[in-house]
Design an enzyme around this catalytic site. Sequence first.
Site, PDB file in Angstrom:
ATOM      1  N   HIS A 265       0.881  -1.185   0.000  1.00 52.60           N
ATOM      2  CA  HIS A 265       0.000   0.000   0.000  1.00 52.60           C
ATOM      3  C   HIS A 265       0.912   1.227   0.000  1.00 52.60           C
ATOM      4  CE1 HIS A 265      -3.493   2.382   0.549  1.00 52.60           C
ATOM      5  NE2 HIS A 265      -3.887   2.015   1.761  1.00 52.60           N
ATOM      6  N   HIS A 307      -1.367  -2.124 -10.002  1.00 48.04           N
ATOM      7  CA  HIS A 307      -2.350  -1.533  -9.084  1.00 48.04           C
ATOM      8  C   HIS A 307      -3.581  -2.421  -9.078  1.00 48.04           C
ATOM      9  CE1 HIS A 307      -4.962   1.404  -7.145  1.00 48.04           C
ATOM     10  NE2 HIS A 307      -3.845   1.971  -6.739  1.00 48.04           N
ATOM     11  N   ASP A 367       3.473   5.701  -6.709  1.00 53.80           N
ATOM     12  CA  ASP A 367       4.629   5.530  -5.820  1.00 53.80           C
ATOM     13  C   ASP A 367       5.938   5.418  -6.567  1.00 53.80           C
ATOM     14  OD1 ASP A 367       3.338   5.451  -3.268  1.00 53.80           O
ATOM     15  OD2 ASP A 367       2.424   3.600  -3.947  1.00 53.80           O
TER      16      ASP A 367
HETATM   17  N1  CMC Z   1       5.978  -7.016 -10.434  1.00 55.20           N
HETATM   18  C1  CMC Z   1       5.868  -8.227 -11.049  1.00 55.20           C
HETATM   19  N2  CMC Z   1       4.701  -8.888 -11.219  1.00 55.20           N
HETATM   20  C2  CMC Z   1       3.605  -8.321 -10.728  1.00 55.20           C
HETATM   21  C3  CMC Z   1       3.626  -7.076 -10.068  1.00 55.20           C
HETATM   22  C4  CMC Z   1       4.868  -6.414  -9.931  1.00 55.20           C
HETATM   23  N3  CMC Z   1       4.944  -5.232  -9.319  1.00 55.20           N
HETATM   24  N4  CMC Z   1       2.369  -6.739  -9.688  1.00 55.20           N
HETATM   25  C5  CMC Z   1       1.570  -7.736 -10.088  1.00 55.20           C
HETATM   26  N5  CMC Z   1       2.311  -8.697 -10.721  1.00 55.20           N
HETATM   27  C6  CMC Z   1       1.787  -9.917 -11.381  1.00 55.20           C
HETATM   28  C7  CMC Z   1       1.393 -10.970 -10.364  1.00 55.20           C
HETATM   29  O1  CMC Z   1       2.458 -11.856 -10.089  1.00 55.20           O
HETATM   30  C8  CMC Z   1       0.257 -11.651 -11.087  1.00 55.20           C
HETATM   31  O2  CMC Z   1       0.800 -12.503 -12.063  1.00 55.20           O
HETATM   32  P1  CMC Z   1       0.030 -13.894 -12.480  1.00 55.20           P
HETATM   33  O3  CMC Z   1      -1.301 -13.454 -13.028  1.00 55.20           O
HETATM   34  O4  CMC Z   1       0.916 -14.516 -13.505  1.00 55.20           O
HETATM   35  O5  CMC Z   1      -0.085 -14.687 -11.216  1.00 55.20           O
HETATM   36  C9  CMC Z   1      -0.444 -10.524 -11.839  1.00 55.20           C
HETATM   37  O6  CMC Z   1       0.596  -9.539 -12.052  1.00 55.20           O
HETATM   38  C10 CMC Z   1      -1.589  -9.875 -11.066  1.00 55.20           C
HETATM   39  O7  CMC Z   1      -1.088  -9.448  -9.816  1.00 55.20           O
HETATM   40  P2  CMC Z   1      -1.889  -9.506  -8.453  1.00 55.20           P
HETATM   41  O8  CMC Z   1      -0.917  -9.609  -7.310  1.00 55.20           O
HETATM   42  O9  CMC Z   1      -2.972 -10.529  -8.558  1.00 55.20           O
HETATM   43  O10 CMC Z   1      -2.567  -8.068  -8.475  1.00 55.20           O
HETATM   44  P3  CMC Z   1      -3.194  -7.351  -7.248  1.00 55.20           P
HETATM   45  O11 CMC Z   1      -4.237  -6.462  -7.810  1.00 55.20           O
HETATM   46  O12 CMC Z   1      -3.602  -8.314  -6.185  1.00 55.20           O
HETATM   47  O13 CMC Z   1      -1.965  -6.520  -6.645  1.00 55.20           O
HETATM   48  C11 CMC Z   1      -0.444  -4.769  -6.161  1.00 55.20           C
HETATM   49  C12 CMC Z   1      -1.765  -5.153  -6.813  1.00 55.20           C
HETATM   50  C13 CMC Z   1      -0.318  -3.247  -6.174  1.00 55.20           C
HETATM   51  C14 CMC Z   1      -0.429  -5.235  -4.679  1.00 55.20           C
HETATM   52  C15 CMC Z   1       0.718  -5.443  -6.930  1.00 55.20           C
HETATM   53  O14 CMC Z   1       0.692  -5.027  -8.268  1.00 55.20           O
HETATM   54  C16 CMC Z   1       2.091  -5.142  -6.310  1.00 55.20           C
HETATM   55  O15 CMC Z   1       2.521  -5.848  -5.388  1.00 55.20           O
HETATM   56  N6  CMC Z   1       2.806  -4.069  -6.814  1.00 55.20           N
HETATM   57  C17 CMC Z   1       4.053  -3.682  -6.244  1.00 55.20           C
HETATM   58  C18 CMC Z   1       3.823  -2.885  -4.974  1.00 55.20           C
HETATM   59  C19 CMC Z   1       3.296  -1.489  -5.254  1.00 55.20           C
HETATM   60  O16 CMC Z   1       3.815  -0.768  -6.100  1.00 55.20           O
HETATM   61  N7  CMC Z   1       2.260  -1.081  -4.475  1.00 55.20           N
HETATM   62  C20 CMC Z   1       1.686   0.252  -4.557  1.00 55.20           C
HETATM   63  C21 CMC Z   1       0.264   0.243  -4.977  1.00 55.20           C
HETATM   64  S1  CMC Z   1      -0.256   1.883  -5.465  1.00 55.20           S
HETATM   65  C22 CMC Z   1      -0.347   2.771  -4.015  1.00 55.20           C
HETATM   66  C23 CMC Z   1      -1.665   2.695  -3.363  1.00 55.20           C
HETATM   67  O17 CMC Z   1      -2.680   3.134  -3.980  1.00 55.20           O
HETATM   68  O18 CMC Z   1      -1.719   2.221  -2.219  1.00 55.20           O
END
Ligand code: CMC
Length: 433
Positions: A265, A307, A367
């Site tokens: 987050h 995101h 971020d």
């Molecule tokens: N790097 C590599 N792979 C990724 C990433 C990443 N940053 N983010 C998502 N993926 C992949 C993930 O492995 C999955 O792959 P597969 O479908 O093959 O299993 C796919 O993309 C979908 O990801 P998810 O984890 O199911 O997506 P989510 O919506 O649950 O997670 C997230 C969103 C923001 C937690 C995630 O993208 C992440 O961990 N990003 C890095 C941390 C980050 O930058 N966070 C800040 C969010 S913005 C600030 C805010 O509003 O709070």
Amino acid sequence: MSTVTIIDDETGKKVQMPLLTPTSGPKTIDISMLYKELGYFTYDPGFMSTASCSSAITFLDGEQGILQYRGYPIEQLAEHSNYLEVCYLLLNNKLPNRLELTEFEVDITNHTMLHEALKSFFSGFRRDAHPMAIMVGVVGALAAFYHDHMDIKNPEHRKITAHRLLAKMPTIAAWSYRFATGKPFVYPRNDLNYTENFLHMMFSMPSNDYKPSSLLAKALDLILILHADHEQNASTSTVRLAGSSDANPFAAVAAGVATLWGPAHGGANEAVIRMLIDINESGKPLQLFIDRAKDKNDDFRLMGFGHRVYKNHDPRATLIREICHKLLNEMETTGEQQKMLETAMALEKVALEDEYFITRNLYPNVDFYSGIIFLAMGIPMNMFTVMFAMARTVGWVAQWNEMISEPGYKIGRPRQLYTGPIDLKYDSIDKRS
Ligand code: CMC
């Protein structure tokens, strides 16, 4: 009214659920009668398809990359408004006229001081405490200091609480930093605006008066606008859930600060810089890190990418990218900052052209850039999430206020899909294996 019919395949029973139509965004099935009618819960871990409440504060469309506060597109607010005006908008559901804005600014300015006894809370922490840990504690402690306007059913009392929080957050944020760096606390000054005052409290020294640069103050103001609210994200939902028990609002906001701290987050901006430093210091090719991010056996992720809601682009990232470039062009930056920006741009380019990121709609989020800007401002890495918390406080309070104002709001109480054992027989301790 449109409805959606749910048919129970086992019993053949049909139930019509109302289909609610929002001002904009996907239609929403009202399933509140489902348990009563069919005896079923719904299952949606992570709230992938669940609207947890109705709200008239912030609209976002993740597919199209749209973000609006009270109906105003973020791009317009970023160009024409300032943070305090946006705060007024979020809290009052209208842009202020000149008199309303002046009165609001004066009120916020007059609430920036902390109770003197709160100083001992800061000095009670270990020297090396993370400023977010300090912030969680001090914001929660406000509950013990400001009882006098705490009838949460009274709109005037809620307003004073909102103004107090908004006004005191920069002081708490700056003092967390001052304590952690062994510097004396600097009191707020009423002749400075919101962001100048924060920079003053961060960087002034008794021996050397600090004059906040208008360039930095303006860039910071814009960052605060972009982070002010983001509908039902994890920290905001936490504030609503905590507040739904009629808990003290300072305590509910402290819970929001704690939730924001996580790297998935608000902690991501700090994680982005740590990642860029690691990449630069490793001397290894960038592609290696991209490959690691794609490898399912490696838990490394590209921080600042992806995101939960924005699956096209993050409109805040587009705006903040511009500020980032402008700031680094116009102010003197260290070689380290330039190197970091170059790595960030190269990473952005590679990731945006790579099929893995394209097919999963993984774009840079807000971020990705905010950390670089904070670093250029001289704000240390462990303060980044504190900055985010300061900006988001208005969103938390506006959402809390909206919830409490609703007639007949209920305590949040989700149910579960139980998967543990049942009806076990209790054995005395000497009979257990
Ligand atoms: N790097 C590599 N792979 C990724 C990433 C990443 N940053 N983010 C998502 N993926 C992949 C993930 O492995 C999955 O792959 P597969 O479908 O093959 O299993 C796919 O993309 C979908 O990801 P998810 O984890 O199911 O997506 P989510 O919506 O649950 O997670 C997230 C969103 C923001 C937690 C995630 O993208 C992440 O961990 N990003 C890095 C941390 C980050 O930058 N966070 C800040 C969010 S913005 C600030 C805010 O509003 O709070």
